[in-house]
Design a protein around this motif. Sequence first.
Motif, PDB file in Angstrom:
ATOM      1  N   ALA A 222       0.828  -1.200   0.000  1.00 54.28           N
ATOM      2  CA  ALA A 222       0.000   0.000   0.000  1.00 54.28           C
ATOM      3  C   ALA A 222       0.866   1.255   0.000  1.00 54.28           C
ATOM      4  CB  ALA A 222      -0.913   0.010   1.224  1.00 54.28           C
ATOM      5  N   THR A 223       0.390   2.268  -0.703  1.00 50.98           N
ATOM      6  CA  THR A 223       1.045   3.568  -0.753  1.00 50.98           C
ATOM      7  C   THR A 223       0.206   4.595   0.017  1.00 50.98           C
ATOM      8  OG1 THR A 223      -0.086   4.250  -2.779  1.00 50.98           O
ATOM      9  CG2 THR A 223       1.987   3.038  -3.027  1.00 50.98           C
ATOM     10  N   ASP A 224       0.804   5.748   0.277  1.00 55.71           N
ATOM     11  CA  ASP A 224       0.082   6.802   0.989  1.00 55.71           C
ATOM     12  C   ASP A 224      -1.064   7.373   0.166  1.00 55.71           C
ATOM     13  OD1 ASP A 224       1.420   6.806   3.409  1.00 55.71           O
ATOM     14  OD2 ASP A 224       2.882   8.300   2.792  1.00 55.71           O
ATOM     15  N   GLN A 254     -12.577  -1.223  -5.265  1.00 57.83           N
ATOM     16  CA  GLN A 254     -12.277   0.164  -5.614  1.00 57.83           C
ATOM     17  C   GLN A 254     -10.811   0.549  -5.403  1.00 57.83           C
ATOM     18  OE1 GLN A 254     -15.119   3.109  -4.272  1.00 57.83           O
ATOM     19  NE2 GLN A 254     -16.712   1.564  -3.983  1.00 57.83           N
ATOM     20  N   THR A 255      -9.917  -0.403  -5.447  1.00 57.98           N
ATOM     21  CA  THR A 255      -8.501  -0.145  -5.206  1.00 57.98           C
ATOM     22  C   THR A 255      -7.849   0.519  -6.421  1.00 57.98           C
ATOM     23  OG1 THR A 255      -8.476  -2.174  -3.885  1.00 57.98           O
ATOM     24  CG2 THR A 255      -6.344  -1.210  -4.466  1.00 57.98           C
ATOM     25  N   PHE A 256      -7.120   1.590  -6.200  1.00 59.07           N
ATOM     26  CA  PHE A 256      -6.310   2.216  -7.250  1.00 59.07           C
ATOM     27  C   PHE A 256      -5.031   1.403  -7.364  1.00 59.07           C
ATOM     28  CE2 PHE A 256      -4.007   5.804  -9.282  1.00 59.07           C
ATOM     29  CZ  PHE A 256      -4.966   6.131 -10.225  1.00 59.07           C
ATOM     30  N   CYS A 271      -0.781  -0.477  -4.528  1.00 58.46           N
ATOM     31  CA  CYS A 271      -2.204  -0.192  -4.392  1.00 58.46           C
ATOM     32  C   CYS A 271      -2.437   0.937  -3.399  1.00 58.46           C
ATOM     33  CB  CYS A 271      -2.971  -1.447  -3.961  1.00 58.46           C
ATOM     34  SG  CYS A 271      -2.566  -2.045  -2.303  1.00 58.46           S
ATOM     35  N   ASN A 272      -3.575   1.571  -3.559  1.00 61.03           N
ATOM     36  CA  ASN A 272      -3.979   2.603  -2.612  1.00 61.03           C
ATOM     37  C   ASN A 272      -5.425   2.363  -2.193  1.00 61.03           C
ATOM     38  OD1 ASN A 272      -5.087   5.830  -2.316  1.00 61.03           O
ATOM     39  ND2 ASN A 272      -3.329   5.154  -1.145  1.00 61.03           N
TER      40      ASN A 272
END
Length: 316
Positions: A222-224, A254-256, A271-272
């Motif tokens: 995961a990213t910020d 709904q993950t970016f 992912c974010n």
Amino acid sequence: MTPPLGDIAHLGHVELLTPDLDASVRFCTDYLGLTVNGRSGDSVYLRTFDDYEHHSLTLTAHTTSGIRRTALRASSEEALQRRVKELEGTGRAGRWVEDEPGIGKLYVTTDPDGHEYALYWETEWYQAPDALKPGLKNQPQAKPGQGVGVRRLDHVNFLAADVLPNGDFVRQVLGARPTEQIQLDSGRIAAQWLTFGNKSYDLVYTEDWTGSNNRLHHIAFATDTREDILRAADLALDTGVFIETGPHKHAIQQTFFLYVYEPGGNRIELCNPLTRLILAPDWPLVTWTEEERKKGQAWGLKTIESFHTHGTPPLD
């Protein structure tokens, strides 16, 4: 009966196998921004900057790629013993080991597809050396100055010959709950997303089109922010990291996302999902139909063919 949420606190760390250990380590440090926190034999231990434990990822030299172990931290010693008792009651073979730095006893078992799980409670809290001390005392380590700078290990997506028995195992024995799934017109469950807490998902099982067992689809960091995903794509372009698909937004969860391959061949997702939590204790399982999935991702991007065919270890 499904146990209540809470005995498993969170996804702890994973061990990936790689036929090119040095290149995989460089990818993790230079591109992802992980920190090396020890070596032992053919294994290198790495951590994300916001992980409170010794390591988030183990890379182990091997003749091929794939995943060896997925470790889950229990919420207490009592919770660990309850899950072990439940596992033994189902007849699943397990064993106690102490074979990872910074981690106490681990109870090692497998899911119905053969993926290795390790449950543990005792852990060593990370103490950053002076060069990595953060400016804020509530953060374990300073943010990295290179690479994407991923915050944490987010989830694991397993390939499985049959999704439902594995989802049932994680739900009934380990205490997760499914949040979303794909159901084909035949009635077969083709994928299922499960969580141990308020995150939208920690583990995913996706049907392996080959019918094989014990393979990996991807692990995710995961990213910020969403902007970090865009930056990750630019960094990949500049440094020769292979982009499989994205940046884009998943319809499911709904993950970016951005999917890349590390040098050993394992698929890695950036992912974010940080803004989406499952707070409802009575969350209804969301089921997507085959027809709905044909529409592609959230903004219409069609799912790339390799997303269904690439897994590790590769098959002859």
